[in-house]
Enzyme design. Structure first.
Site, mmCIF file in Angstrom:
data_model
loop_
_atom_site.group_PDB
_atom_site.id
_atom_site.type_symbol
_atom_site.label_atom_id
_atom_site.label_comp_id
_atom_site.label_asym_id
_atom_site.label_seq_id
_atom_site.Cartn_x
_atom_site.Cartn_y
_atom_site.Cartn_z
ATOM 1 N N ASP A 129 36.577 31.767 51.236
ATOM 2 C CA ASP A 129 36.648 32.597 50.088
ATOM 3 C C ASP A 129 36.426 33.789 50.156
ATOM 4 O O ASP A 129 35.715 34.363 50.412
ATOM 5 C CB ASP A 129 35.854 30.804 49.013
ATOM 6 C CG ASP A 129 36.058 32.236 47.284
ATOM 7 O OD1 ASP A 129 37.182 32.076 46.947
ATOM 8 O OD2 ASP A 129 34.922 33.106 46.885
ATOM 9 N N GLU A 184 40.181 34.639 52.933
ATOM 10 C CA GLU A 184 41.106 34.971 51.777
ATOM 11 C C GLU A 184 40.457 36.552 51.458
ATOM 12 O O GLU A 184 38.988 36.928 51.894
ATOM 13 C CB GLU A 184 40.835 34.495 50.196
ATOM 14 C CG GLU A 184 41.448 35.644 48.710
ATOM 15 C CD GLU A 184 40.722 35.257 47.752
ATOM 16 O OE1 GLU A 184 41.137 34.845 46.981
ATOM 17 O OE2 GLU A 184 38.963 34.660 47.840
#
Ligand code: BGC
Ligand code: MG
Length: 536
Positions: free
Chosen positions: A204, A272
């Site tokens: 993330d 990401e």
């Protein structure tokens, strides 16, 4: 299984994203869980994908539905147990599927014991584990940094008489990556899961790990320079150039440490990278060479911009310029954006053409649960909203619940077979006509097209692993060549509603893989190959 030992398995892999709250409930509490996912693994394997990515299932107060972790090394009871996870991995591996889990390391939940200790005083052992800073002399926050979910990125803590940083909710305090002990603790988390047998990570927000130590303000972005692809235009987060709250060069040092650890397990990561201005440039930095991330998740095809032939060419050209030896992981849909069939208002033919495009682009590919069924974005009434982001920006931006409603499986009941209880978000009634149970029986259904398109990457490794060049556009027609070892493939897409013709000479010397034709119809796709060896 042969491909399980392939070091390069991630390159060109097709990854199926599972949002665990909404995949399959096994215990009737209305929330999906790990045993539910395990039950559906044969279906996922039947799609021909290489790997699954499971969104966070760790212990969490669920303020951001699992992206706020209070124990990185345990499963939240609502999702099951560690033993359930072990079983899931074993079943997945037995089916030839790699398992990637979603590590949210940039921030934790404020319920995490690390934060609880850190906030308790200015001189405890973990006092420096989060990003604390004094107020300006006038009492206002230390910098102009903004939270993506609205307001200042700084929240006042009366106990410490200081501000703490949060790029998302106030209940998601930002971990301080300048503190070596924090990095060590997070590497231990990664090791914990690698030891349990995971094959890799979706990481993330990796460009948010480190903040500017000097706490400098971000410059304003003039309106004409804004490019809202990671957040909606009505979010002032998109009005800044994010030089200091994220994208710091020190990120690379941590990513190198993480990669070194992953290397011992032959694991791969997709990190990401969200940034409106520098996304692909950072992607290039984070994925070049072989000591950083293998892949980086890009936002360019997740935005409101319809990927016209010209737009796709501009993205490929930018990749060529900014990330020539980097590796992207493309997605059209995920748990953060409206489902692409609705977002781009696509016809059935257009959805199929874009699927083929994704399978032919250089990069790995993520498919989001239900995309293979052609599920449209669900309408969720304000009273049913769960996403704090949507609640805050409603109705200008409706948040992320419309893509997070439960997966549907069969027509038997009004939850589509998702749960015997009341689902945490309502099942969309129009999804019930698209359940796999019905599509399996209909040879013309989209589900079969997904299987065929995904299968192309297994049949032609050039599509999975090859380089790309000769990207060209004429009207709505996009064409490019992929090449790998002794093979070249020519890929042509009509990304428009008008029929056109392909001049014979354009495809002279190529062997058609798809059907040949006289006119090139709307949304038609044509693939060709040739062997360089035969020619020589
Ligand atoms: C995730 C979001 C999450 C955010 C904060 C992301 O980009 O995909 O769902 O809210 O990070 O963790
Ligand atoms: Mg459940």
């Amino acid at each position: 299984m042969e491909h399980m030992n392939d070091q390069d398995w991630w390159r060109g892999a097709v990854i199926y994203q599972i949002y665990p709250r909404s995949y399959q409930d096994s215990d009737g509490d209305g929330v999906g869980d790990l045993p539910g996912i395990a039950r559906r693994l044969p279906y996922i394997a039947s799609l021909g994908v290489d790997a699954i990515w499971i969104s966070p299932f760790f212990k969490s107060p669920m303020k951001d539905f699992g992206y706020d972790v209070s124990d990185y090394c345990d499963v939240d009871p609502m999702f099951g147990t560690l033993a359930d996870f072990d079983k899931l991995i074993e079943t997945a591996h037995g089916l030839g599927l790699k398992v990637m889990i979603d590590l949210v390391m940039s921030h934790s939940s404020d319920a995490h014991p690390w934060y609880q200790e850190s906030q308790s005083s200015k001189d405890n052992d973990k006092s420096n584990w989060y990003v604390w800073a004094d107020a300006k002399p006038d009492g206002t926050p230390p910098t102009n940094w903004l939270s993506i979910f609205g307001g200042s990125a700084w929240e006042w803590h009366p106990g410490r008489c200081q501000y703490f940083l949060h790029n998302f909710l106030t209940s998601q305090p930002d971990l301080n990556f300048h503190e070596p002990q924090v990095q060590d603790a997070l590497l231990d988390v990664a090791k914990f899961w690698l030891d349990r047998g995971v094959n890799g990570f979706r990481l993330d927000t990796i460009n948010f790990y480190v903040h500017d130590k000097e706490l400098r303000d971000n410059p304003a972005l003039p309106a004409e320079k804004r490019n809202p692809i990671t957040a909606p235009a009505e979010n002032p987060y998109t009005w800044q150039e994010h030089l200091y709250d994220k994208n710091r060069p020190e990120n690379l040092a941590f990513l190198r440490r993480l990669r070194a650890l992953m290397g011992r397990y032959n694991a791969a990561a997709v990190g990401e990278v969200g940034d409106d201005q520098y996304g692909l440039k950072i992607l290039g930095e984070y994925t070049s060479g072989d000591d950083l991330m293998q892949m980086s998740y890009a936002f360019e095809l997740l935005s409101l911009n319809v990927p016209t032939a010209l737009y796709v060419k501009s993205v490929m050209d930018q990749m060529d310029r900014d990330a020539p030896d980097g590796w992207a992981c493309w997605a059209y849909s995920n748990h953060d954006v409206p489902r692409h069939i609705s977002r781009w208002n696509l016809s059935q033919d257009a959805v199929r053409a874009y699927l083929m495009l994704m399978m032919c682009l250089r990069g790995s590919a993520c498919i989001y649960q239900g995309e293979e069924l052609g599920l449209p974005e669900a309408e969720v009434a304000f009273e049913d909203l769960k996403d704090p982001y949507g609640i805050r920006f409603w109705p200008a931006f409706k948040g992320r619940d419309g893509c997070r409603t439960p997966m549907v499986w069969e027509k038997s009941n009004n939850t589509g077979g998702f749960s015997t209880g009341k689902p945490w978000l309502p099942v969309s009634p129009d999804h019930l006509n698209l359940v796999p149970e019905l599509q399996e029986q209909d040879p013309a259904a989209l589900l079969h097209t997904y299987r065929e398109a995904i299968g192309l990457r297994r049949t032609y490794p050039t599509l999975a692993k090859g380089e790309i060049d000769q990207v060209a556009v004429q009207g709505d027609v996009l064409r490019f060549v992929r090449h790998h070892e002794d093979e070249e493939m020519l890929c042509i897409f009509n990304l428009g509603d008008q029929a056109t013709t392909l001049p014979d000479e354009a495809v002279l010397g190529w062997d058609a893989i798809t059907e040949t034709f006289d006119t090139f119809g709307p949304w038609q796709v044509a693939l060709f190959r040739r062997s360089l060896e035969e020619e020589a």
